[in-house]
Design a protein around this motif. Structure first.
Motif, PDB file in Angstrom:
ATOM      1  N   MET A   1       0.831  -1.169   0.000  1.00  0.00           N
ATOM      2  CA  MET A   1       0.000   0.000   0.000  1.00  0.00           C
ATOM      3  C   MET A   1       0.879   1.237   0.000  1.00  0.00           C
ATOM      4  SD  MET A   1      -3.234   0.539   2.395  1.00  0.00           S
ATOM      5  CE  MET A   1      -4.113   2.036   2.431  1.00  0.00           C
ATOM      6  N   ALA A   2       0.409   2.269  -0.634  1.00  0.00           N
ATOM      7  CA  ALA A   2       1.173   3.516  -0.769  1.00  0.00           C
ATOM      8  C   ALA A   2       1.234   4.241   0.568  1.00  0.00           C
ATOM      9  CB  ALA A   2       0.530   4.408  -1.822  1.00  0.00           C
ATOM     10  N   ASP A   3       2.267   5.097   0.697  1.00  0.00           N
ATOM     11  CA  ASP A   3       2.377   5.903   1.913  1.00  0.00           C
ATOM     12  C   ASP A   3       1.278   6.955   1.914  1.00  0.00           C
ATOM     13  OD1 ASP A   3       4.534   4.527   2.830  1.00  0.00           O
ATOM     14  OD2 ASP A   3       5.995   5.843   1.832  1.00  0.00           O
ATOM     15  N   ILE A   4       0.517   7.014   3.000  1.00  0.00           N
ATOM     16  CA  ILE A   4      -0.568   7.986   3.139  1.00  0.00           C
ATOM     17  C   ILE A   4      -0.139   8.991   4.193  1.00  0.00           C
ATOM     18  CG2 ILE A   4      -2.981   8.294   3.776  1.00  0.00           C
ATOM     19  CD1 ILE A   4      -3.462   5.436   2.802  1.00  0.00           C
ATOM     20  N   LYS A   5       0.070  10.245   3.747  1.00  0.00           N
ATOM     21  CA  LYS A   5       0.550  11.266   4.669  1.00  0.00           C
ATOM     22  C   LYS A   5      -0.439  12.403   4.846  1.00  0.00           C
ATOM     23  CE  LYS A   5       5.184  10.049   3.903  1.00  0.00           C
ATOM     24  NZ  LYS A   5       6.506  10.133   3.827  1.00  0.00           N
ATOM     25  N   SER A   6      -1.484  12.436   4.004  1.00  0.00           N
ATOM     26  CA  SER A   6      -2.472  13.506   4.135  1.00  0.00           C
ATOM     27  C   SER A   6      -3.862  12.943   3.843  1.00  0.00           C
ATOM     28  CB  SER A   6      -2.156  14.645   3.169  1.00  0.00           C
ATOM     29  OG  SER A   6      -2.391  14.227   1.838  1.00  0.00           O
ATOM     30  N   LEU A   7      -4.852  13.782   4.106  1.00  0.00           N
ATOM     31  CA  LEU A   7      -6.225  13.360   3.849  1.00  0.00           C
ATOM     32  C   LEU A   7      -6.481  13.189   2.362  1.00  0.00           C
ATOM     33  CD1 LEU A   7      -8.240  15.464   6.440  1.00  0.00           C
ATOM     34  CD2 LEU A   7      -7.816  13.020   6.448  1.00  0.00           C
ATOM     35  N   ASP A   8      -5.839  13.992   1.547  1.00  0.00           N
ATOM     36  CA  ASP A   8      -6.011  13.852   0.101  1.00  0.00           C
ATOM     37  C   ASP A   8      -5.474  12.511  -0.381  1.00  0.00           C
ATOM     38  OD1 ASP A   8      -7.217  16.331  -0.139  1.00  0.00           O
ATOM     39  OD2 ASP A   8      -5.284  17.367  -0.372  1.00  0.00           O
ATOM     40  N   ASP A   9      -4.337  12.079   0.193  1.00  0.00           N
ATOM     41  CA  ASP A   9      -3.786  10.775  -0.161  1.00  0.00           C
ATOM     42  C   ASP A   9      -4.739   9.661   0.256  1.00  0.00           C
ATOM     43  OD1 ASP A   9      -1.561  12.061  -1.127  1.00  0.00           O
ATOM     44  OD2 ASP A   9      -0.366  11.740   0.708  1.00  0.00           O
ATOM     45  N   LEU A  10      -5.365   9.833   1.416  1.00  0.00           N
ATOM     46  CA  LEU A  10      -6.305   8.835   1.917  1.00  0.00           C
ATOM     47  C   LEU A  10      -7.536   8.749   1.019  1.00  0.00           C
ATOM     48  CD1 LEU A  10      -7.091   6.834   4.145  1.00  0.00           C
ATOM     49  CD2 LEU A  10      -8.137   8.729   5.362  1.00  0.00           C
ATOM     50  N   LYS A  11      -8.045   9.918   0.595  1.00  0.00           N
ATOM     51  CA  LYS A  11      -9.215   9.931  -0.282  1.00  0.00           C
ATOM     52  C   LYS A  11      -8.912   9.244  -1.605  1.00  0.00           C
ATOM     53  CE  LYS A  11     -11.396  14.100   1.501  1.00  0.00           C
ATOM     54  NZ  LYS A  11     -11.725  15.501   1.239  1.00  0.00           N
ATOM     55  N   SER A  12      -7.740   9.473  -2.145  1.00  0.00           N
ATOM     56  CA  SER A  12      -7.407   8.858  -3.423  1.00  0.00           C
ATOM     57  C   SER A  12      -7.143   7.359  -3.277  1.00  0.00           C
ATOM     58  CB  SER A  12      -6.193   9.553  -4.037  1.00  0.00           C
ATOM     59  OG  SER A  12      -5.072   9.385  -3.199  1.00  0.00           O
ATOM     60  N   ALA A  13      -6.709   6.939  -2.087  1.00  0.00           N
ATOM     61  CA  ALA A  13      -6.413   5.527  -1.876  1.00  0.00           C
ATOM     62  C   ALA A  13      -7.689   4.700  -1.687  1.00  0.00           C
ATOM     63  CB  ALA A  13      -5.498   5.358  -0.663  1.00  0.00           C
ATOM     64  N   VAL A  14      -8.718   5.342  -1.153  1.00  0.00           N
ATOM     65  CA  VAL A  14      -9.961   4.621  -0.901  1.00  0.00           C
ATOM     66  C   VAL A  14     -10.786   4.612  -2.179  1.00  0.00           C
ATOM     67  CG1 VAL A  14     -12.102   4.634   0.407  1.00  0.00           C
ATOM     68  CG2 VAL A  14      -9.959   5.240   1.531  1.00  0.00           C
ATOM     69  N   SER A  15     -11.123   3.437  -2.628  1.00  0.00           N
ATOM     70  CA  SER A  15     -11.965   3.351  -3.824  1.00  0.00           C
ATOM     71  C   SER A  15     -13.400   3.110  -3.388  1.00  0.00           C
ATOM     72  CB  SER A  15     -11.493   2.222  -4.722  1.00  0.00           C
ATOM     73  OG  SER A  15     -11.644   1.000  -4.054  1.00  0.00           O
ATOM     74  N   GLY A  16     -14.353   3.750  -4.074  1.00  0.00           N
ATOM     75  CA  GLY A  16     -15.761   3.611  -3.706  1.00  0.00           C
ATOM     76  C   GLY A  16     -16.166   4.707  -2.752  1.00  0.00           C
ATOM     77  N   THR A  17     -17.434   4.817  -2.550  1.00  0.00           N
ATOM     78  CA  THR A  17     -17.955   5.857  -1.674  1.00  0.00           C
ATOM     79  C   THR A  17     -18.263   5.288  -0.302  1.00  0.00           C
ATOM     80  OG1 THR A  17     -20.231   5.426  -2.303  1.00  0.00           O
ATOM     81  CG2 THR A  17     -19.018   7.027  -3.635  1.00  0.00           C
ATOM     82  N   VAL A  18     -18.543   6.173   0.624  1.00  0.00           N
ATOM     83  CA  VAL A  18     -18.886   5.750   1.985  1.00  0.00           C
ATOM     84  C   VAL A  18     -20.214   5.019   1.992  1.00  0.00           C
ATOM     85  CG1 VAL A  18     -19.365   6.580   4.319  1.00  0.00           C
ATOM     86  CG2 VAL A  18     -17.563   7.639   2.977  1.00  0.00           C
ATOM     87  N   ALA A  19     -21.138   5.418   1.137  1.00  0.00           N
ATOM     88  CA  ALA A  19     -22.452   4.774   1.082  1.00  0.00           C
ATOM     89  C   ALA A  19     -22.323   3.313   0.663  1.00  0.00           C
ATOM     90  CB  ALA A  19     -23.367   5.521   0.124  1.00  0.00           C
TER      91      ALA A  19
END
Length: 163
Positions: A1-19
């Motif tokens: 998994m890629a290094d996640i250092k910010s919220l933007d990185d986290l958003k791009s790493a998560v695929s799909g929506t919260v719903a």
């Protein structure tokens, strides 16, 4: 998994929506049958417990080795046993074999009815909505209240004497 250092990185790493994550899809119910092609369930009412096996057949009901009419002589008790079949609209399509212990005849009839309902919905999951709507899958939890010490019965007191 890629290094996640910010919220933007986290958003791009998560695929799909919260719903999509929050609403899991329920798996469809599958029939539950034993090696002999029967569905088995346990029904309870008051102090009676019934083990019930349901399989396709001509509508024969055997309770503790006796025919339904011989074991439950009162027509009201026989009607109670037939309720799940009429509610699911499958009269005469299933054979029932049940063993029941404890309680009286009325409680035993309710226990067998509960067991038949649970076994029918296990054998054919498509019958579940009709049985559930009629209330046959819910265990009737009413039981006799226990007697308390210092009382004549569960709640009745001895006659009070002022003098």
């Amino acid at each position: 998994m890629a290094d996640i250092k910010s919220l933007d990185d986290l958003k791009s790493a998560v695929s799909g929506t919260v719903a999509d994550v929050a609403a899991p899809v329920a798996a469809p119910r599958v029939p539950v049958r034993d090696a002999l092609g029967r569905a088995c369930a346990t029904g309870k009412r008051k102090n009676a417990v019934a083990r019930v096996w349901v399989k396709p057949g001509s509508g024969k009901v055997v309770v503790n080795g006796k025919e339904m009419a011989a074991y439950f002589a009162r027509p009201v008790l026989q009607m109670i046993l037939k309720q799940p079949f009429t509610g699911a609209n499958v009269e005469g399509q299933f054979d029932v074999m049940a063993t029941v212990v404890g309680g009286g005849l009325s409680g035993q009839a309710g226990a067998v009815k509960h067991g038949i309902s649970k076994a029918l919905q296990l054998y054919e999951p498509g019958l579940r909505p009709a049985l559930k709507a009629a209330g046959f899958l819910t265990r009737d939890s009413r039981v006799v209240e226990r007697k308390k010490y210092g009382k004549a019965k569960a709640r009745k007191s001895f006659q009070f004497s002022k003098r």
